[in-house]
Design an enzyme around this catalytic site. Structure first.
Site, PDB file in Angstrom:
ATOM      1  N   GLU A 276      15.823  13.454  48.427  1.00  0.00           N
ATOM      2  CA  GLU A 276      16.591  14.273  47.478  1.00  0.00           C
ATOM      3  C   GLU A 276      17.644  13.381  46.820  1.00  0.00           C
ATOM      4  O   GLU A 276      18.575  12.926  47.476  1.00  0.00           O
ATOM      5  CB  GLU A 276      17.243  15.432  48.245  1.00  0.00           C
ATOM      6  CG  GLU A 276      18.041  16.385  47.388  1.00  0.00           C
ATOM      7  CD  GLU A 276      18.700  17.501  48.222  1.00  0.00           C
ATOM      8  OE1 GLU A 276      18.407  17.628  49.429  1.00  0.00           O
ATOM      9  OE2 GLU A 276      19.523  18.228  47.651  1.00  0.00           O
TER      10      GLU A 276
ATOM     11  N   LYS B  61      17.415  26.451  50.744  1.00  0.00           N
ATOM     12  CA  LYS B  61      18.344  25.543  51.403  1.00  0.00           C
ATOM     13  C   LYS B  61      19.434  26.409  52.040  1.00  0.00           C
ATOM     14  O   LYS B  61      19.940  27.337  51.389  1.00  0.00           O
ATOM     15  CB  LYS B  61      18.934  24.608  50.348  1.00  0.00           C
ATOM     16  CG  LYS B  61      20.085  23.741  50.822  1.00  0.00           C
ATOM     17  CD  LYS B  61      20.283  22.598  49.841  1.00  0.00           C
ATOM     18  CE  LYS B  61      21.591  21.868  50.081  1.00  0.00           C
ATOM     19  NZ  LYS B  61      21.562  20.512  49.527  1.00  0.00           N
TER      20      LYS B  61
ATOM     21  N   ARG C 253      24.586  13.693  41.081  1.00  0.00           N
ATOM     22  CA  ARG C 253      26.047  13.630  41.106  1.00  0.00           C
ATOM     23  C   ARG C 253      26.567  12.392  40.419  1.00  0.00           C
ATOM     24  O   ARG C 253      27.771  12.177  40.359  1.00  0.00           O
ATOM     25  CB  ARG C 253      26.540  13.582  42.558  1.00  0.00           C
ATOM     26  CG  ARG C 253      26.427  14.885  43.260  1.00  0.00           C
ATOM     27  CD  ARG C 253      26.885  14.773  44.695  1.00  0.00           C
ATOM     28  NE  ARG C 253      26.393  15.918  45.416  1.00  0.00           N
ATOM     29  CZ  ARG C 253      26.301  16.009  46.732  1.00  0.00           C
ATOM     30  NH1 ARG C 253      26.690  15.012  47.496  1.00  0.00           N
ATOM     31  NH2 ARG C 253      25.821  17.085  47.284  1.00  0.00           N
TER      32      ARG C 253
END
Ligand code: 3PG
Length: 211
Positions: free
Chosen positions: A45, A133, A49
């Site tokens: 993943e 998640k 960011r």
């Protein structure tokens, strides 16, 4: 079942651990992904960011054929489009909004929304998302919370992330509703900054053998 409920499971079927990586320098993406793949963790993943994240996904796809890079930290429909455009094989969010779920139900890539409570879970279930998640996992009850969610929601599969670590891995993996465990601790930012690929490979290898 909609395709959005099946596709994430196809991806998760190949692993029980998903390292969340933050790429500050594009040139770190390939050696890092290679170290994780060599250590037995192919599903990665890449957190959206940093400005480098979309290019990192592209480079990994080009240079590490066994890697399955997805985009993390997907917060908006724009992020989702960015992820798909970069070639991300899946997208994950720490949360969910109606706009994001709407975009995800039309997206070309599998999407895993984030939830922290049963009410939030119901909201994503109503849109056809059965793989979620659980974030922030440790702050919201850890393995005990996911265990408790199994009776009312037996068809849901969870990806706990947020504060997870090596200590409670066996407990997570023993739960029938945990598909895989995620976390940044599998590839700590300090080690990425230092280019310490051996250490990352060794940790990945040790952890992957537990799954
Ligand atoms: C995430 O977005 O999934 C989290 O930042 C990962 O949590 P961790 O850093 O506690 O593993």
């Amino acid at each position: 079942m909609t395709s959005q409920s099946e596709l994430p499971l196809t991806i998760l079927a190949s692993t029980r651990f998903i390292p969340l990586i933050t790429i500050e320098r594009v040139e770190d993406a390939v050696p890092l992904a290679q170290a994780l793949v060599d250590g037995g963790l192919p599903v990665i993943e890449v957190a959206l960011r940093t400005p480098a994240a979309p290019q990192a996904i592209r480079e990994i796809l080009k240079a590490v054929p066994d890697a399955v890079p997805g985009a993390g930290n997907v917060l908006t429909p724009h992020d989702l489009a960015l992820a798909a455009h970069a070639g991300a094989r899946f997208a994950i969010s720490p949360a969910a909004t109606p706009a994001l779920l709407e975009a995800a139900s039309r997206a070309s890539i599998p999407f895993i929304p984030g939830i922290a409570t049963p009410t939030e879970l119901m909201a994503v279930l109503s849109r056809g998302f059965h793989v979620v998640k659980f974030f922030p996992a440790m702050a919201f009850g850890g393995p005990e919370a996911v265990r408790a969610l199994h009776a009312p929601f037996p068809h849901v599969r969870f990806l706990p992330t947020g504060g997870t670590g090596e200590a409670e891995l066996d407990e997570w993996l023993s739960l029938p509703n945990v598909a895989a465990v995620g976390g940044s601790w599998l590839a700590p930012l300090e080690e990425v900054r230092a280019g310490n690929w051996d250490s990352i490979r060794a940790r990945a290898s040790k952890v992957s053998q537990r799954g």
